[in-house]
Motif scaffolding. Structure first.
Motif, PDB file in Angstrom:
ATOM      1  N   GLU A  26      -6.491-120.403 -45.861  1.00 42.07           N
ATOM      2  CA  GLU A  26      -5.120-120.199 -45.371  1.00 42.07           C
ATOM      3  C   GLU A  26      -5.023-118.896 -44.563  1.00 42.07           C
ATOM      4  O   GLU A  26      -4.344-118.844 -43.543  1.00 42.07           O
ATOM      5  CB  GLU A  26      -4.143-120.176 -46.555  1.00 42.07           C
ATOM      6  CG  GLU A  26      -2.688-120.083 -46.171  1.00 42.07           C
ATOM      7  CD  GLU A  26      -2.225-121.180 -45.227  1.00 42.07           C
ATOM      8  OE1 GLU A  26      -2.560-122.352 -45.465  1.00 42.07           O
ATOM      9  OE2 GLU A  26      -1.548-120.854 -44.229  1.00 42.07           O
ATOM     10  N   ALA A  27      -5.717-117.854 -45.010  1.00 45.37           N
ATOM     11  CA  ALA A  27      -5.671-116.560 -44.310  1.00 45.37           C
ATOM     12  C   ALA A  27      -6.410-116.615 -42.972  1.00 45.37           C
ATOM     13  O   ALA A  27      -6.087-115.890 -42.038  1.00 45.37           O
ATOM     14  CB  ALA A  27      -6.256-115.459 -45.194  1.00 45.37           C
ATOM     15  N   VAL A  28      -7.401-117.503 -42.861  1.00 42.64           N
ATOM     16  CA  VAL A  28      -8.200-117.600 -41.625  1.00 42.64           C
ATOM     17  C   VAL A  28      -7.548-118.563 -40.626  1.00 42.64           C
ATOM     18  O   VAL A  28      -7.624-118.356 -39.417  1.00 42.64           O
ATOM     19  CB  VAL A  28      -9.657-118.048 -41.958  1.00 42.64           C
ATOM     20  CG1 VAL A  28     -10.452-118.326 -40.693  1.00 42.64           C
ATOM     21  CG2 VAL A  28     -10.370-116.991 -42.799  1.00 42.64           C
ATOM     22  N   LYS A  29      -6.889-119.586 -41.155  1.00 42.35           N
ATOM     23  CA  LYS A  29      -6.269-120.608 -40.309  1.00 42.35           C
ATOM     24  C   LYS A  29      -5.295-119.963 -39.320  1.00 42.35           C
ATOM     25  O   LYS A  29      -4.468-119.159 -39.710  1.00 42.35           O
ATOM     26  CB  LYS A  29      -5.495-121.607 -41.183  1.00 42.35           C
ATOM     27  CG  LYS A  29      -5.943-123.037 -40.989  1.00 42.35           C
ATOM     28  CD  LYS A  29      -5.017-124.064 -41.612  1.00 42.35           C
ATOM     29  CE  LYS A  29      -4.696-123.879 -43.061  1.00 42.35           C
ATOM     30  NZ  LYS A  29      -3.879-124.920 -43.656  1.00 42.35           N
ATOM     31  N   GLY A  30      -5.414-120.301 -38.059  1.00 46.19           N
ATOM     32  CA  GLY A  30      -4.479-119.782 -37.067  1.00 46.19           C
ATOM     33  C   GLY A  30      -4.881-118.441 -36.486  1.00 46.19           C
ATOM     34  O   GLY A  30      -4.234-117.940 -35.568  1.00 46.19           O
ATOM     35  N   ALA A  31      -5.970-117.839 -37.017  1.00 47.72           N
ATOM     36  CA  ALA A  31      -6.409-116.541 -36.487  1.00 47.72           C
ATOM     37  C   ALA A  31      -7.122-116.746 -35.145  1.00 47.72           C
ATOM     38  O   ALA A  31      -7.673-117.804 -34.871  1.00 47.72           O
ATOM     39  CB  ALA A  31      -7.347-115.867 -37.488  1.00 47.72           C
ATOM     40  N   ASP A  32      -7.083-115.709 -34.309  1.00 46.34           N
ATOM     41  CA  ASP A  32      -7.814-115.756 -33.041  1.00 46.34           C
ATOM     42  C   ASP A  32      -9.278-115.402 -33.261  1.00 46.34           C
ATOM     43  O   ASP A  32     -10.144-115.790 -32.492  1.00 46.34           O
ATOM     44  CB  ASP A  32      -7.199-114.773 -32.042  1.00 46.34           C
ATOM     45  CG  ASP A  32      -5.787-115.182 -31.682  1.00 46.34           C
ATOM     46  OD1 ASP A  32      -5.635-116.171 -30.966  1.00 46.34           O
ATOM     47  OD2 ASP A  32      -4.844-114.524 -32.169  1.00 46.34           O
ATOM     48  N   PHE A  33      -9.516-114.620 -34.327  1.00 46.74           N
ATOM     49  CA  PHE A  33     -10.879-114.158 -34.586  1.00 46.74           C
ATOM     50  C   PHE A  33     -11.004-113.780 -36.054  1.00 46.74           C
ATOM     51  O   PHE A  33     -10.047-113.335 -36.669  1.00 46.74           O
ATOM     52  CB  PHE A  33     -11.181-112.928 -33.717  1.00 46.74           C
ATOM     53  CG  PHE A  33     -12.638-112.573 -33.649  1.00 46.74           C
ATOM     54  CD1 PHE A  33     -13.485-113.211 -32.745  1.00 46.74           C
ATOM     55  CD2 PHE A  33     -13.166-111.585 -34.491  1.00 46.74           C
ATOM     56  CE1 PHE A  33     -14.837-112.878 -32.680  1.00 46.74           C
ATOM     57  CE2 PHE A  33     -14.512-111.252 -34.424  1.00 46.74           C
ATOM     58  CZ  PHE A  33     -15.343-111.897 -33.520  1.00 46.74           C
ATOM     59  N   CYS A  34     -12.186-113.982 -36.580  1.00 40.40           N
ATOM     60  CA  CYS A  34     -12.417-113.610 -37.974  1.00 40.40           C
ATOM     61  C   CYS A  34     -13.576-112.618 -38.059  1.00 40.40           C
ATOM     62  O   CYS A  34     -14.672-112.878 -37.568  1.00 40.40           O
ATOM     63  CB  CYS A  34     -12.723-114.853 -38.804  1.00 40.40           C
ATOM     64  SG  CYS A  34     -12.930-114.496 -40.550  1.00 40.40           S
ATOM     65  N   ILE A  35     -13.294-111.467 -38.642  1.00 42.98           N
ATOM     66  CA  ILE A  35     -14.345-110.478 -38.886  1.00 42.98           C
ATOM     67  C   ILE A  35     -14.903-110.756 -40.275  1.00 42.98           C
ATOM     68  O   ILE A  35     -14.161-110.746 -41.257  1.00 42.98           O
ATOM     69  CB  ILE A  35     -13.775-109.041 -38.853  1.00 42.98           C
ATOM     70  CG1 ILE A  35     -13.162-108.736 -37.478  1.00 42.98           C
ATOM     71  CG2 ILE A  35     -14.855-108.019 -39.205  1.00 42.98           C
ATOM     72  CD1 ILE A  35     -12.396-107.419 -37.432  1.00 42.98           C
TER      73      ILE A  35
END
Lengths: 292, 127
Positions: free
Chosen positions: A181-190
């Motif tokens: 849920e926290a990653v969904k919709g992000a432009d980028f994941c570190i």
């Protein structure tokens, strides 16, 4: 822009990175702590909390006098959270809800032909909104103790995402629902990892997750210098950029344990994180050229 | 009387499956007619709440006693409410369990106490 800081393994340094990245970007940033089971970004950002919003979700209940024991609620429940026991010779009819499995989707209420199921409000947690160091917005979710699913609170925190800001989301460790849920919709994941077999194993799981969600990722290797080179080799093999190495240093650990962020002890990291941010923007553009 | 034994196969020669939620088969045995039916457990690989659904099915099938290895808390709650008795800690062949029950050497008790924690049948740690 939305940047989620996640990791497979816990304790690799998500909050170390996310808080210092936010502090480096200053007024352009907004910090959202989505590690709602134990939010700890506040320890380093020392925000002034201005208000708190309580999060409620519907909880199904049954008016057993109206129930015909047809079992449609049980069939409709995707999470197997309902048992319907028809009245028998020795027992009265019963509808049992298993709330720790319930996701508050409302399907049971919807399908009940007798309108025997009604919903009560149940507190799931809260979202606190404030300002960090008088510079940027700070939002954190807090899951109510003993609640099983953090996802509704993570969703509630994400409602505060602002288009005109660099939204830095601090995720929980692992690859389960709240992280998705926290990653969904992000432009980028570190993805923060450490150069150990554990770090590598869980990094691979995390990359599989971001790949499935379709969010481009980059790796930050924390505690560089311990362990081996297998994380580097893996990143090269998969074509995932390594954005930064943070060396294994006692001073970092000591200051972190006192609530001092990385940029608070080594100020050169402000410009380092700004460079990392430029690299992330470039990686996002590259990803869009390939996939859009 | 209808009884049910969790089994690792679909015959009376099979062994007792120690898991209730995620066993391979349910052997439904009728002690009056000495006939049985083997039902594959379609919930065996389900995401969660499989014990609850299996226990509900037991009530629907009119089962009066369940023989298994371990029982989780959610399944126990359903069985208790449905007034179905259980024999836990069982091992060995299905046919021996049936014979022993008919001889009266296996005593069924109300499903008041689960023997394992939730998710125990999901693999990983040994029970």
């Amino acid at each position: 822009m939305i940047l989620t800081v996640a990791s497979g393994k816990g304790g690799t340094g998500k909050t170390l990175i996310s808080t210092s990245l936010a502090l480096s970007l200053g007024e352009d940033a907004q910090f959202l702590d989505c590690d709602v089971e134990e939010p700890n970004g506040y320890i380093f950002l020392k925000p002034e909390i201005e208000r708190s919003v309580t999060i409620y979700l519907p909880k199904p209940k049954v008016d057993i006098k109206r129930c015909s024991f047809c079992g449609r609620c049980r069939s409709a429940c995707h999470y197997n959270a309902i048992s319907v026991i028809k009245p028998g010779n020795k027992t009265t009819g019963k509808v049992l809800f298993f709330y720790e499995l319930c996701h508050s989707c409302g399907a049971c209420t919807l399908v009940c032909p007798e309108n025997a199921i009604y919903e009560e409000k149940e507190e799931k947690g809260s979202v606190e909104i404030g300002t960090a160091r008088g510079i940027f917005s700070f939002i954190q979710g807090k899951l109510k103790i003993a609640e099983a699913s953090p996802v509704p609170v993570v969703k509630a925190v994400k409602k505060y995402i602002r288009k005109d800001k660099v939204n830095i989301i601090d995720a929980s460790p692992g690859t389960s629902c709240p992280v998705v849920e926290a990653v969904k919709g992000a432009d980028f994941c570190i993805l923060v990892t450490e150069p150990t077999p554990f770090g590598l194993n869980d990094l691979a799981l995390a990359l599989e997750m971001t790949g499935k969600i379709g969010v481009p990722s980059g790796i930050i290797i924390n505690r560089a210098g311990i362990g081996d080179n297998r994380v580097e080799d893996y990143a090269r093999e998969k074509g995932i950029p390594v954005l930064l190495h943070i060396p294994f240093k006692r001073e970092i650990a000591v200051s972190y344990s006192k609530g001092i962020p990385l940029v608070g002890i080594f100020s050169e990291y402000v410009s380092i994180f700004k460079k990392v941010f430029e690299r992330i923007k470039y990686e996002i553009l590259k990803h869009r050229e390939v996939y859009e | 009387m209808k009884i049910c034994i969790t089994a690792d196969g679909n015959s009376l020669e099979a062994n007792v499956d120690p898991r209730f939620g995620r066993c391979a088969y349910f052997i439904l045995y009728d002690t009056e007619t000495d006939t049985f039916e083997a039902i594959p457990n379609t919930n065996a690989t389900g995401m969660g709440g499989v014990g609850i659904q299996n226990a509900t099915m037991m009530a629907e099938k009119g089962v009066e006693v369940i023989f298994t290895g371990n029982l989780g808390p959610n399944a126990a709650r359903v069985l208790q409410q449905a007034d179905i008795k259980v024999v836990t800690g069982l091992t060995g062949k299905i046919k021996d369990a049936v014979e022993n029950f008919k001889k009266g050497s296996l005593k069924a008790i109300p499903a008041a106490t689960p023997t394992v924690l939730p998710h125990s049948g999901m693999g990983g740690k040994k029970q």
